[in-house]
Scaffold this motif. Sequence first.
Motif: not given
Length: 368
Positions: A289-318
């Motif tokens: 869907i994303i890399d072949i068909k090029g439909y990326r806009k719908w996935a932006f919400f998830f991409s923002v999370i995915g690009m800082n996944s370790i940060l959000i996982y650790m964030s409740p400690n801070f």
Amino acid sequence: MASSAPTQRLYSLDALRGFDMFWIMGGEEIIHSIAKVTGSSFFEGWANQLTHPAWHGFRFYDLIFPLFLFMAGVATPYSTERELEKGKTRQQIMMKAIRRGLILVLFGIIANNGLELKPIAEMRFGSVLGRIGLAYMFANIIYLYTKERGQIIWFWALLLGYWGLILIGHAPGYAAGDLTMEGNIMSYIDRSIMPGHLYLGIHDPEGVMSTIPAISTALLGIYAGRLLKNTSFSMPRKAALLEIMGVSALVLGGLWNFVFPINKNLWTSSFTLWVGGWSLILLGIFYYIIDIKGYRKWAFFFSVIGMNSILIYMSPNFINWSFTTEALFKWLIQLSGDLGSVTFAICFVGVEWLFLYFMYRQKLFLRV
């Protein structure tokens, strides 16, 4: 707009990683809240899938952890090739993988115990990040020093060897091959060698021994990453191959389940194939869907999370996300009346996402 040219960055991988993390950072609580408020059988069934079975069996929530480890494997051929192009030696890359793995182990200990100093007996050392770090580290070493055939041999040897150890082993007073929490050999070894306390007292789902088959989860991800980097296949064919491999793994895992039950707590060999199959299928769908068909806009919400996944996982400690959510949206939660818990859960995720979006705009990413 369709995209046919290969790309060095897998946008689908960022989106899938974000989709995976979404459930951990509060997505599951949205579903649980809706189910509780509405009493809907549909949402109650969905909410049930967002819990772990007590021992044997599989629910959707069991996929989240191994899917993340699988994706770490997918990224390995890309990151390794970049390092080699920069002139790094395999030994240097290996040392970097070891350092990264050990940092994740440390992060896992912090995620479990916070920053407070405690007696060792009160600490839990087994962790999600620790499992990811160790499995990723060993899988990377195998990848660096063996060819594709050797990696496949390692994949099956770890799964079959782990099964064999459980078949012949047992805790004192139990029969060989015992698969109960009390009697299986892997939980017994963890009880004997792991410092601190185990998550379930007599067993830890992120114990030392069940890291063995988890290495195969990372190796499967590496194999998928190698496939996606293979320029001799067209992108649609790669997506099709991911789906075929995924279905094949599900069939094999389902058959193995009859003699070696699917069990996340033990990360059984059948579980490795089962979650590996779903991981391959999801990657294939997102890739198409994303890399072949090029439909990326719908996935932006998830991409923002995915690009800082370790940060959000650790964030409740801070960061106290509940306090922040109430401070900003208590008025809206109160106005929601009986739906207040649903509104709180949605706002909770929204506040976290806005934080990640700010980090994204500032190009600030937590890299390990």
